[in-house]
Design a protein around this motif. Sequence first.
Motif, PDB file in Angstrom:
ATOM      1  N   VAL A 158      35.125   7.067   5.203  1.00  0.00           N
ATOM      2  CA  VAL A 158      34.052   7.105   4.213  1.00  0.00           C
ATOM      3  C   VAL A 158      33.151   5.891   4.419  1.00  0.00           C
ATOM      4  N   LEU A 159      31.879   6.133   4.575  1.00  0.00           N
ATOM      5  CA  LEU A 159      30.925   5.051   4.798  1.00  0.00           C
ATOM      6  C   LEU A 159      30.202   4.715   3.506  1.00  0.00           C
ATOM      7  N   LEU A 160      30.299   3.453   3.097  1.00  0.00           N
ATOM      8  CA  LEU A 160      29.493   2.954   1.990  1.00  0.00           C
ATOM      9  C   LEU A 160      28.323   2.195   2.602  1.00  0.00           C
ATOM     10  N   GLU A 161      27.145   2.773   2.513  1.00  0.00           N
ATOM     11  CA  GLU A 161      25.988   2.158   3.153  1.00  0.00           C
ATOM     12  C   GLU A 161      25.653   0.821   2.499  1.00  0.00           C
ATOM     13  N   GLU A 162      25.300  -0.139   3.337  1.00  0.00           N
ATOM     14  CA  GLU A 162      24.978  -1.474   2.843  1.00  0.00           C
ATOM     15  C   GLU A 162      23.618  -1.485   2.164  1.00  0.00           C
ATOM     16  N   GLY A 163      23.595  -2.023   0.961  1.00  0.00           N
ATOM     17  CA  GLY A 163      22.338  -2.174   0.237  1.00  0.00           C
ATOM     18  C   GLY A 163      21.804  -3.588   0.380  1.00  0.00           C
ATOM     19  N   THR A 164      20.509  -3.752   0.228  1.00  0.00           N
ATOM     20  CA  THR A 164      19.875  -5.071   0.307  1.00  0.00           C
ATOM     21  C   THR A 164      19.390  -5.477  -1.071  1.00  0.00           C
ATOM     22  N   LEU A 165      19.917  -6.596  -1.582  1.00  0.00           N
ATOM     23  CA  LEU A 165      19.504  -7.085  -2.893  1.00  0.00           C
ATOM     24  C   LEU A 165      18.162  -7.803  -2.780  1.00  0.00           C
ATOM     25  N   THR A 166      17.410  -7.748  -3.854  1.00  0.00           N
ATOM     26  CA  THR A 166      16.099  -8.403  -3.888  1.00  0.00           C
ATOM     27  C   THR A 166      16.263  -9.890  -4.145  1.00  0.00           C
ATOM     28  N   ASP A 167      15.753 -10.683  -3.226  1.00  0.00           N
ATOM     29  CA  ASP A 167      15.837 -12.132  -3.381  1.00  0.00           C
ATOM     30  C   ASP A 167      14.882 -12.595  -4.479  1.00  0.00           C
ATOM     31  N   GLY A 168      15.317 -13.593  -5.212  1.00  0.00           N
ATOM     32  CA  GLY A 168      14.498 -14.157  -6.271  1.00  0.00           C
ATOM     33  C   GLY A 168      15.251 -15.290  -6.917  1.00  0.00           C
ATOM     34  N   ALA A 169      14.626 -15.953  -7.881  1.00  0.00           N
ATOM     35  CA  ALA A 169      15.280 -17.091  -8.534  1.00  0.00           C
ATOM     36  C   ALA A 169      16.626 -16.682  -9.116  1.00  0.00           C
ATOM     37  N   THR A 170      16.672 -15.480  -9.724  1.00  0.00           N
ATOM     38  CA  THR A 170      17.916 -14.891 -10.203  1.00  0.00           C
ATOM     39  C   THR A 170      18.096 -13.562  -9.489  1.00  0.00           C
ATOM     40  N   ILE A 171      19.225 -13.386  -8.847  1.00  0.00           N
ATOM     41  CA  ILE A 171      19.486 -12.187  -8.050  1.00  0.00           C
ATOM     42  C   ILE A 171      20.345 -11.226  -8.856  1.00  0.00           C
ATOM     43  N   SER A 172      19.877 -10.001  -8.997  1.00  0.00           N
ATOM     44  CA  SER A 172      20.617  -8.962  -9.719  1.00  0.00           C
ATOM     45  C   SER A 172      21.379  -8.098  -8.723  1.00  0.00           C
ATOM     46  N   TRP A 173      22.520  -7.547  -9.207  1.00  0.00           N
ATOM     47  CA  TRP A 173      23.354  -6.727  -8.324  1.00  0.00           C
ATOM     48  C   TRP A 173      23.951  -5.571  -9.109  1.00  0.00           C
ATOM     49  N   ASP A 174      23.453  -4.360  -8.851  1.00  0.00           N
ATOM     50  CA  ASP A 174      24.019  -3.140  -9.424  1.00  0.00           C
ATOM     51  C   ASP A 174      25.137  -2.684  -8.493  1.00  0.00           C
ATOM     52  N   VAL A 175      26.375  -2.926  -8.899  1.00  0.00           N
ATOM     53  CA  VAL A 175      27.500  -2.695  -7.991  1.00  0.00           C
ATOM     54  C   VAL A 175      27.958  -1.248  -7.943  1.00  0.00           C
ATOM     55  N   ARG A 176      27.390  -0.404  -8.775  1.00  0.00           N
ATOM     56  CA  ARG A 176      27.674   1.017  -8.632  1.00  0.00           C
ATOM     57  C   ARG A 176      26.747   1.621  -7.580  1.00  0.00           C
ATOM     58  N   ASN A 177      25.496   1.204  -7.587  1.00  0.00           N
ATOM     59  CA  ASN A 177      24.551   1.696  -6.579  1.00  0.00           C
ATOM     60  C   ASN A 177      24.790   1.059  -5.213  1.00  0.00           C
ATOM     61  N   ASP A 178      25.165  -0.218  -5.202  1.00  0.00           N
ATOM     62  CA  ASP A 178      25.319  -0.962  -3.945  1.00  0.00           C
ATOM     63  C   ASP A 178      26.613  -1.772  -3.959  1.00  0.00           C
ATOM     64  N   PRO A 179      27.778  -1.104  -3.863  1.00  0.00           N
ATOM     65  CA  PRO A 179      29.026  -1.868  -3.849  1.00  0.00           C
ATOM     66  C   PRO A 179      29.189  -2.734  -2.602  1.00  0.00           C
ATOM     67  N   VAL A 180      28.510  -2.339  -1.531  1.00  0.00           N
ATOM     68  CA  VAL A 180      28.453  -3.155  -0.318  1.00  0.00           C
ATOM     69  C   VAL A 180      27.006  -3.614  -0.176  1.00  0.00           C
ATOM     70  N   ALA A 181      26.790  -4.922  -0.220  1.00  0.00           N
ATOM     71  CA  ALA A 181      25.411  -5.410  -0.277  1.00  0.00           C
ATOM     72  C   ALA A 181      25.253  -6.697   0.521  1.00  0.00           C
ATOM     73  N   LYS A 182      23.985  -7.028   0.778  1.00  0.00           N
ATOM     74  CA  LYS A 182      23.642  -8.295   1.420  1.00  0.00           C
ATOM     75  C   LYS A 182      22.383  -8.844   0.768  1.00  0.00           C
ATOM     76  N   VAL A 183      22.191 -10.147   0.928  1.00  0.00           N
ATOM     77  CA  VAL A 183      20.967 -10.777   0.437  1.00  0.00           C
ATOM     78  C   VAL A 183      20.662 -11.978   1.322  1.00  0.00           C
ATOM     79  N   THR A 184      19.404 -12.173   1.604  1.00  0.00           N
ATOM     80  CA  THR A 184      18.967 -13.346   2.354  1.00  0.00           C
ATOM     81  C   THR A 184      18.279 -14.295   1.404  1.00  0.00           C
ATOM     82  N   LEU A 185      18.791 -15.524   1.342  1.00  0.00           N
ATOM     83  CA  LEU A 185      18.296 -16.506   0.382  1.00  0.00           C
ATOM     84  C   LEU A 185      17.026 -17.169   0.894  1.00  0.00           C
TER      85      LEU A 185
END
Length: 265
Positions: A158-185
């Motif tokens: 089963v593949l969980l596609e990697e999501g990209t979080l939006t960088d910002g002063a405060t980073i939000s993470w919806d872990v149901r939509n993107d349980p596997v995620a990355k962010v560049t600071l």
Amino acid sequence: ALDSNTTGSNNTAIGADTLGANITASNNTAVGQGALFNNTASNNTAIGKDSLVANTSGTQNVAVGGGAGGNNQTGNYNLYLGQDAGINATGSTNTFVGQASGSAVTTGSKNTILGRYNGNQGGLDIRTSSNNIVLSDGDGNPRVHVDTNGMTTFEKSVLLEEGTLTDGATISWDVRNDPVAKVTLGGNRTLSAPSNAAGSGQFISLLVNQDGTGSRTVTWNAVYEFASDTAPTLTSSASKGDLFVFRYNGTKWLEVGRNQALTLS
């Protein structure tokens, strides 16, 4: 059609021998030669040659397709859609959708099959088993199986596609939509509490990347729990990454794994 009917009412029979044995049963619909021929019960629908042909006392069954539900006699609440779907089944509360779907199932009940899996293909035999859910492909190969104990088996990974979080002063993470995620600071950031958790026991992972400048920091929300209550220090090197894995206990996200200073390309 309805050759023997006496007091049965609200029946519809179209085709030779449809509802041929029906005498007093009501609210049946039979379309196609031999459909519901032996029926003596009420509230059945059979569309297609010899669909539910052997049914006697079974009630509230629906069969659409030639031969669908053909050997059912006393089973109730079945839904068979597709030529020969459930043709040998005698149980109750089965749902088989697809050509020859569940055609090898005999006494099993409360099974759901979507696709051409016949009940004994691809190393999976549920012919006499109950409370199974099977999703199959067009060749009848079972791809997903939920067994009688609720255990789910996938034929492939089963593949969980990697999501990209939006960088910002405060980073939000919806872990149901993107349980596997990355962010560049792009600066020093605060990581907010994960939102929309699936429930206790959920695993999530986050790859935190430094941008081309590096030395960016993260302030972790208090719901992230680290060993000895000590948050990690991120790798400072430009373009390096740190990988974190967490498990939810219903209140906090417990770190279960960490790998830092990763070269990403």
